[in-house]
Scaffold this motif. Sequence first.
Motif, short mmCIF file in Angstrom:
data_model
loop_
_atom_site.label_atom_id
_atom_site.label_comp_id
_atom_site.label_asym_id
_atom_site.label_seq_id
_atom_site.Cartn_x
_atom_site.Cartn_y
_atom_site.Cartn_z
N GLU A 24 37.95 29.66 53.03
CA GLU A 24 36.80 28.76 52.85
C GLU A 24 35.68 29.44 52.07
O GLU A 24 34.80 28.77 51.52
N SER A 25 35.71 30.78 52.02
CA SER A 25 34.64 31.49 51.32
C SER A 25 34.91 31.62 49.82
O SER A 25 34.05 32.09 49.08
N LEU A 26 36.08 31.19 49.36
CA LEU A 26 36.35 31.19 47.92
C LEU A 26 35.40 30.21 47.24
O LEU A 26 35.15 29.12 47.74
N GLN A 27 34.88 30.59 46.10
CA GLN A 27 33.95 29.74 45.36
C GLN A 27 34.74 28.66 44.61
O GLN A 27 35.41 28.95 43.61
N ASN A 33 34.74 28.22 40.85
CA ASN A 33 35.20 29.34 40.03
C ASN A 33 36.62 29.11 39.54
O ASN A 33 37.43 28.48 40.22
N SER A 34 36.94 29.66 38.39
CA SER A 34 38.34 29.73 37.98
C SER A 34 38.98 30.91 38.72
O SER A 34 38.28 31.75 39.31
N GLU A 74 37.07 34.30 39.94
CA GLU A 74 37.04 34.65 41.36
C GLU A 74 37.44 36.11 41.55
O GLU A 74 36.86 36.83 42.37
N LEU A 75 38.43 36.58 40.80
CA LEU A 75 38.82 37.99 40.89
C LEU A 75 37.75 38.89 40.29
O LEU A 75 37.49 39.99 40.80
N PHE A 77 42.90 29.79 34.52
CA PHE A 77 41.63 29.09 34.31
C PHE A 77 41.47 27.87 35.22
O PHE A 77 40.50 27.13 35.12
N LYS A 78 42.45 27.66 36.13
CA LYS A 78 42.34 26.58 37.10
C LYS A 78 41.13 26.81 38.01
O LYS A 78 40.80 27.96 38.34
N LYS A 79 40.52 25.73 38.47
CA LYS A 79 39.44 25.83 39.46
C LYS A 79 40.05 26.05 40.85
O LYS A 79 41.12 25.51 41.16
N ILE A 80 39.37 26.83 41.66
CA ILE A 80 39.83 27.08 43.03
C ILE A 80 39.99 25.77 43.80
O ILE A 80 40.91 25.62 44.61
#
Length: 626
Positions: free
Chosen positions: A395-398, A401-402, A406-407, A434-437
């Motif tokens: 749940e803490s992943l933005q 972000n792609s 994120e990395l 480049f996918k969104k989270i």
Amino acid sequence: MLSISNLSFYFGSRALYENANLHIKPKTKIGLIGANGTGKSTLLRLISGEYSPDGGNISKSGECTIGFLNQDLLSYQTDDSILEVAMQAFEKQLELQHKIDAVLHKMETNYEDKDIDVLAHLQEEFERLDGYTIQAKTEEILEGLGFSTEDLSRPLRLFSGGWRMRVMLAKLLLQKPALLLLDEPTNHLDLPSIEWVEKYIHDYEGSIVVVSHDRYFLDRTIDHIAEVSNAKITLYPGNYSFYMEEKALRNEVQKGAYENQQAQIRQTERFIERFKAKASKARQVQSRVKALDKIDIIDDVIDEKAKVNFKFNFGTQPGRFILFLEQISKAYGEKIILKNTSATINRGDKIALIGANGKGKSTLLRIISGTEKIEGERRLGHNVIESFFAQHQLESLQVENSLLDELKSTGTAKTEMELRSILGCFLFSGEEVFKKIKVLSGGEKSRVALAKVLISQANFLLLDEPTNHLDMQSVNILIQALQQYEGSYVVVSHDRFFVSQIANKIWYLEDYEIKEYPGSFEEYETWQETRKVELPSGNKKATEKPKPEIEKTIAPTTPVVNNAKQIEKLEAKIMDLENKKGEIETKMSDLAQNNEFQEMKTWEEKLRLVSNELSQVMSEWETLIA
């Protein structure tokens, strides 16, 4: 019993199934496998009638009743007790019981002779349906799935989603449908419950189709594997291990056929290119062009064994000890988790923390991470940098972000090319980086979160159920990554294959203490089986501590813990002296290459002094930990 013929099903413009076939015979137990997103759960919903196919048909015999355990049942809530919910499986018996109670209640105030005949008839039918044993059967299955006797009277709504799923599983097992559909049944079970379900399914008299990523579970429960790939279903006889061998043989044959066909195509194309301008060869050229158009192309074999081809390095080497726990106690009200227990994690330890749910595994992991309040002392070793992975961290992943961004947010010094390579190892290739989270599935988010943990420069990892939501290919990637990882870690997992591949020590909780088995998971299992035979159920000796040479319980008075501060200081000094010694040896090597032997004498003396001091400090350190 059930036949799937020329099945087609589309998700938008994407074909999940296209002219797929599968025949399920009576008493067949099928493991349904495939990568995430190939449509395994969808197939179960098609079989159950929840979804309708876009093409083809699914037909079943008249006596084929279907029971379906799916992840949607996690959200089911009611004030009924879990015993009452599970006993809903006996609909006819409960209806008869209600009628019997009604007749008995009437006879208390208005007795008639005809009521005796009605009551006798109802009781005879109730007995024929084993109505007097349904509560005992229900209690046996619920307790086999991990519920205590006291739990049975508690309302279902008080239990977490995972425990509610167990109640639904118990209800299905009691119904005994002719065809049982199970979607990831082991996801919310601990090891004792998984083993119980394995035995139950092995002895189950009906047919089963089970979606699972647990290789051990599949090996011990099923007799066929149905693989979903390229919108088709391929059936293999045997368990998962046999499937792996058979798949390798089929791939070898297919690869040979593919290469032969490609060679034939190249040869034909060369002939066409060479003679297409010659009138004398026009007929032969046209013949080959037509043959080429009609050829049934053999697909190349897709390599599904993705390999991790890079190392997860960290810049800071820790000391010889990673963590000390001294006289730790933890309780939630009257529920005791740990009591005056101590433990040490050494550099290089790869620990799997296993056992039944409710024993405190996740609590211990939080204690190790320093996020749980305790009585006692927790001390990190010298230069230890830790990183914690838990399911809630997804749940803490933005979400905006792609994957690549994120990395990058971890602050790693790796280049974009290196990060793309890492994402490729975690099955994200090309433009997918480049996918969104926010558009990722649960399994894909887990892979991103794991990648972040593994590139975080941490030399000590804490992983809580990292294989949840991962398919077999992703689990294999994580296994390779952890096998290459040069740091230390503690992993909580119920996936026995995963644990067998990544652990060199086993921790478990018993008698409110941290117990350690200093060996592999297979050795631990063998020892536990021996222990059960030697100490049968009900024997008081079964709760006694095993012999020290087999199992190690770290006593509260362990010298390592009591002298932790001195040990840390000595470790820091040892590392400093080892670095100095390495620098001197490098300098002497350079001097020798340049024939500067006169200057080397000075450095030889420096090396002697540093080596003597290092030996002295090492001796002090060994005395303290002895």
